[in-house]
Design an enzyme around this catalytic site. Structure first.
Site, PDB file in Angstrom:
ATOM      1  N   GLU A  31     -37.375  82.353 100.252  1.00 27.18           N
ATOM      2  CA  GLU A  31     -37.358  81.242  99.289  1.00 27.18           C
ATOM      3  C   GLU A  31     -35.983  80.583  99.233  1.00 27.18           C
ATOM      4  OE1 GLU A  31     -39.958  79.473  98.428  1.00 27.18           O
ATOM      5  OE2 GLU A  31     -40.879  81.147  97.354  1.00 27.18           O
ATOM      6  N   HIS A  32     -35.984  79.257  99.153  1.00 25.64           N
ATOM      7  CA  HIS A  32     -34.747  78.460  99.188  1.00 25.64           C
ATOM      8  C   HIS A  32     -33.960  78.751 100.464  1.00 25.64           C
ATOM      9  CE1 HIS A  32     -34.701  76.309  95.353  1.00 25.64           C
ATOM     10  NE2 HIS A  32     -35.455  77.303  94.928  1.00 25.64           N
ATOM     11  N   GLY A 134     -47.593  70.353  89.524  1.00 28.91           N
ATOM     12  CA  GLY A 134     -46.420  70.972  88.901  1.00 28.91           C
ATOM     13  C   GLY A 134     -46.451  72.482  88.893  1.00 28.91           C
ATOM     14  N   ALA A 135     -47.356  73.080  89.673  1.00 28.07           N
ATOM     15  CA  ALA A 135     -47.456  74.546  89.676  1.00 28.07           C
ATOM     16  C   ALA A 135     -46.696  75.169  90.839  1.00 28.07           C
ATOM     17  CB  ALA A 135     -48.924  74.965  89.721  1.00 28.07           C
ATOM     18  N   LEU A 137     -47.236  74.520  94.013  1.00 29.44           N
ATOM     19  CA  LEU A 137     -48.121  74.768  95.156  1.00 29.44           C
ATOM     20  C   LEU A 137     -48.103  73.600  96.138  1.00 29.44           C
ATOM     21  CD1 LEU A 137     -51.141  76.418  93.306  1.00 29.44           C
ATOM     22  CD2 LEU A 137     -49.106  77.475  94.283  1.00 29.44           C
ATOM     23  N   SER A 138     -47.133  72.707  95.949  1.00 31.93           N
ATOM     24  CA  SER A 138     -46.874  71.617  96.897  1.00 31.93           C
ATOM     25  C   SER A 138     -47.990  70.595  96.998  1.00 31.93           C
ATOM     26  CB  SER A 138     -46.569  72.179  98.284  1.00 31.93           C
ATOM     27  OG  SER A 138     -45.410  72.923  98.217  1.00 31.93           O
ATOM     28  N   GLU A 172     -40.006  62.318 101.216  1.00 29.85           N
ATOM     29  CA  GLU A 172     -39.709  62.992  99.946  1.00 29.85           C
ATOM     30  C   GLU A 172     -38.232  62.787  99.572  1.00 29.85           C
ATOM     31  OE1 GLU A 172     -42.320  65.524  98.925  1.00 29.85           O
ATOM     32  OE2 GLU A 172     -41.270  66.278  97.167  1.00 29.85           O
ATOM     33  N   ASP A 184     -42.855  73.068 102.971  1.00 32.71           N
ATOM     34  CA  ASP A 184     -44.127  72.714 102.340  1.00 32.71           C
ATOM     35  C   ASP A 184     -45.002  71.865 103.262  1.00 32.71           C
ATOM     36  OD1 ASP A 184     -42.764  73.916 100.314  1.00 32.71           O
ATOM     37  OD2 ASP A 184     -42.464  72.108  99.118  1.00 32.71           O
ATOM     38  N   TYR A 234     -32.313  71.743  92.046  1.00 34.28           N
ATOM     39  CA  TYR A 234     -32.641  71.989  93.454  1.00 34.28           C
ATOM     40  C   TYR A 234     -31.561  71.351  94.343  1.00 34.28           C
ATOM     41  CZ  TYR A 234     -35.375  72.291  97.749  1.00 34.28           C
ATOM     42  OH  TYR A 234     -35.795  72.583  99.035  1.00 34.28           O
TER      43      TYR A 234
HETATM   44  C1  GLA Z   1     -39.600  73.580  97.284  1.00 34.17           C
HETATM   45  C2  GLA Z   1     -39.133  72.767  98.484  1.00 34.17           C
HETATM   46  C3  GLA Z   1     -39.139  73.606  99.759  1.00 34.17           C
HETATM   47  C4  GLA Z   1     -38.405  74.916  99.575  1.00 34.17           C
HETATM   48  C5  GLA Z   1     -38.853  75.613  98.285  1.00 34.17           C
HETATM   49  C6  GLA Z   1     -38.025  76.824  97.986  1.00 34.17           C
HETATM   50  O1  GLA Z   1     -40.952  73.935  97.430  1.00 34.17           O
HETATM   51  O2  GLA Z   1     -39.945  71.644  98.651  1.00 34.17           O
HETATM   52  O3  GLA Z   1     -38.594  72.874 100.820  1.00 34.17           O
HETATM   53  O4  GLA Z   1     -37.026  74.735  99.610  1.00 34.17           O
HETATM   54  O5  GLA Z   1     -38.811  74.754  97.162  1.00 34.17           O
HETATM   55  O6  GLA Z   1     -38.167  77.780  98.959  1.00 34.17           O
END
Ligand code: GLA
Length: 417
Positions: A31-32, A134-135, A137-138, A172, A184, A234
């Site tokens: 993550e990140h 907003g959950a 889940l992209s 984006e 995502d 972010y």
């Molecule tokens: C969001 C961003 C992704 C990623 C995640 C964290 O979903 O869109 O690119 O950085 O956060 O892992």
């Protein structure tokens, strides 16, 4: 969801040329890390955004969000960030298509004068979906990928999935102002049934791994909150990591990315580092900004280096079928995201802590950008119901909020519907 084809026809009095569905995503670990050139392990899920499109001749994009009952029209020759958020995910990717092949798609199709082949002539598009907004889940990436895939199909372009993922990411950045990584969009487009995808975010090489969960299920617990600071924080994390990397590179010139950095180097270069006054501008740090401090830069970078190593070990666990070990690493990731990277929130921490000592839960952690959204949990299927019930009651009692949950399956990526 009502059938999108008939909804499209009712709205535009035209049959759609192309209908596409594009899934949301989970991320098992990493993550990140995408924008820090590490490895991520996402998968596409059984929640989708659907779009239907058909051509027009008036030089405008006519968009309808069926779930919201909103209609917006934007001329194709004036694409710029819009005040209605969802519109940006559509016009943002159209702008990318124009950027990459020029405004007149007719030339691509050797038919200079026919509006039939010209994206600039406009199109109708209707959108609906069941990815909770907003959950984490992209849903926005799923929408971008659905639109790109549909345009690619309708105009006979030949973008690859990776090209479309990169275009959606740029859209984006430009239209939503979030400097997100590639994960995502990549996952939404490249998903395969029952497989997690290890993406090397430096080389963009990827490998599919079967997810054999056997008697376990993947369950998402949705905090039902999304903090407004999510996108600004972010972007700040991204900046903090870039600053840490710059400082380490000053001493170790061979370092190209976090992939080349050891924990010792992070300690050596960043633990007692202080921002020299004359370097403030160089590191793009405003003196008044209290958000970015030297000790924070150290903690962010420590997390990144640890997480890059953790993902590689987790993939070994997956290959060995050792889901116990895999789950343990998910808890470690949460700890790092919460304490070092500071992208969690009390609700996410609560949900992870509440299952941490449950023998039927192999792993749990916050997922995605953070500051709200969901936790991802690997739970013994036979215990899911009882755990969910108990957790909902506790969450309600302590956080005074409803808890939603989704038992998800891993599915194919963006496709014609
Ligand atoms: C969001 C961003 C992704 C990623 C995640 C964290 O979903 O869109 O690119 O950085 O956060 O892992």
């Amino acid at each position: 969801m009502l059938a999108i084809r008939s909804q499209f026809f009712n709205h535009f009095n035209q049959h759609p040329s192309v209908v596409v569905k594009s899934p949301g995503r989970i991320n098992l670990i990493g993550e990140h890390i995408d924008y820090n050139h590490g490895f991520v392990l996402p998968a596409a899920i059984d929640k989708y955004i659907e779009v239907a499109i058909g051509k027009r001749n008036d030089g405008a994009i006519h968009m309808v969000a069926l779930d919201l009952g909103e209609t917006i029209i934007v001329p194709t020759n004036n694409l710029m960030p819009h005040t209605t958020i969802w519109v940006n995910y559509i016009i943002g990717v159209v702008d990318q298509v124009f950027n990459s092949i020029g405004n007149n798609l007719a030339t691509v199709n050797n038919n200079l004068f026919s509006n039939e082949t010209n994206l600039a002539a406009g199109f109708n598009i209707s959108v609906q979906g069941n990815i909770p907004l907003g959950a984490g889940l992209s849903s926005s990436a799923a929408l971008e990928c659905a639109v790109l895939f549909a345009i690619n199909e309708m105009y006979g372009l030949s973008f690859t999935k990776m090209e479309m993922a990169l275009m959606a990411q740029s859209a984006e950045h430009k239209f939503a102002g979030v400097k997100c990584g590639l994960m995502d969009m990549f996952a939404s487009l490249h998903g395969q049934k029952n497989k997690a995808i290890l993406l090397d975010c430096a080389s963009l090489a990827f490998t599919y791994y079967p997810m054999e969960l056997k008697e376990y299920s993947i369950v998402l617990f949705d905090t039902q909150i999304k903090h407004a600071l999510a996108s600004s924080e972010y972007n700040t994390r991204r900046l903090e990591c870039e600053q840490g990397l710059n400082i380490i590179q000053e001493k170790y010139s061979s370092v190209k990315s976090f992939r080349d950095i050891s924990l010792e180097q992070v300690k050596e270069c960043l633990i007692s580092w202080d921002i020299p006054k004359n370097k403030m501008n160089e590191y793009k740090i405003q003196e008044k900004s209290t958000k970015v401090s030297a000790s924070k830069v150290y903690e962010r970078c420590k997390y990144v280096v640890e997480e890059i190593a953790r993902v590689q070990l987790a993939v070994n666990d997956l290959q060995k079928g050792d889901m116990q070990a895999f789950g343990k690493k998910m808890f470690e990731t949460h700890e790092g995201l919460s304490k070092l990277y500071e992208v969690s929130c009390p609700e996410l921490d609560f949900l992870v802590e509440a299952v941490a000592h449950n023998e039927n839960v192999l792993g749990a952690r916050m997922m995605g950008g953070g500051f709200g959204g969901c936790t991802i949990n690997i739970i013994k299927t036979s215990a899911v119901e009882a755990i969910t019930k108990a957790l909902s009651a506790k969450y309600n009692q302590v956080m005074h909020k409803e808890l939603s949950y989704y038992i998800i399956s891993i599915e194919e990526g963006t496709q014609l519907a």
